[in-house]
Design a protein around this motif. Sequence first.
Motif, short mmCIF file in Angstrom:
data_model
loop_
_atom_site.label_atom_id
_atom_site.label_comp_id
_atom_site.label_asym_id
_atom_site.label_seq_id
_atom_site.Cartn_x
_atom_site.Cartn_y
_atom_site.Cartn_z
N PRO A 81 0.81 -1.22 0.00
CA PRO A 81 0.00 0.00 0.00
C PRO A 81 0.84 1.28 0.00
O PRO A 81 0.43 2.29 -0.55
CB PRO A 81 -0.84 -0.11 1.27
CG PRO A 81 -0.17 -1.12 2.12
CD PRO A 81 0.58 -2.03 1.19
N ASP A 111 1.91 1.74 -3.58
CA ASP A 111 0.73 2.15 -4.34
C ASP A 111 0.43 3.63 -4.12
O ASP A 111 0.17 4.37 -5.07
CB ASP A 111 -0.47 1.29 -3.93
CG ASP A 111 -1.64 1.45 -4.86
OD1 ASP A 111 -1.42 1.48 -6.09
OD2 ASP A 111 -2.78 1.53 -4.36
N ARG A 112 0.48 4.08 -2.88
CA ARG A 112 0.24 5.50 -2.56
C ARG A 112 1.33 6.37 -3.17
O ARG A 112 1.06 7.45 -3.71
CB ARG A 112 0.19 5.67 -1.04
CG ARG A 112 0.26 7.08 -0.54
CD ARG A 112 -1.04 7.80 -0.23
NE ARG A 112 -2.15 7.07 0.24
CZ ARG A 112 -2.65 7.16 1.46
NH1 ARG A 112 -2.07 7.90 2.35
NH2 ARG A 112 -3.73 6.51 1.77
N ALA A 144 0.77 6.69 -6.92
CA ALA A 144 -0.35 7.60 -7.17
C ALA A 144 0.07 9.05 -6.97
O ALA A 144 -0.31 9.93 -7.75
CB ALA A 144 -1.54 7.24 -6.28
N SER A 145 0.86 9.30 -5.95
CA SER A 145 1.32 10.66 -5.67
C SER A 145 2.25 11.17 -6.78
O SER A 145 2.13 12.31 -7.23
CB SER A 145 2.04 10.68 -4.32
OG SER A 145 2.55 11.97 -4.06
#
Length: 50
Positions: A21, A24-25, A28-29
Amino acid sequence: MNQIADSSAFPLPGSDAGFDPIEDRLRASVRATIEAVFDEELATFLGRLR
């Protein structure tokens, strides 16, 4: 001291076992930042054409 890392211990990218996670974050950022910079550059460029 000399240890050989077992490559089977590291899941392959994209496998469900390797879902992270935090990664993944982070992805995305980074994607959002790149898109924002691109949009700003595009708006500036199009503004120069007017």
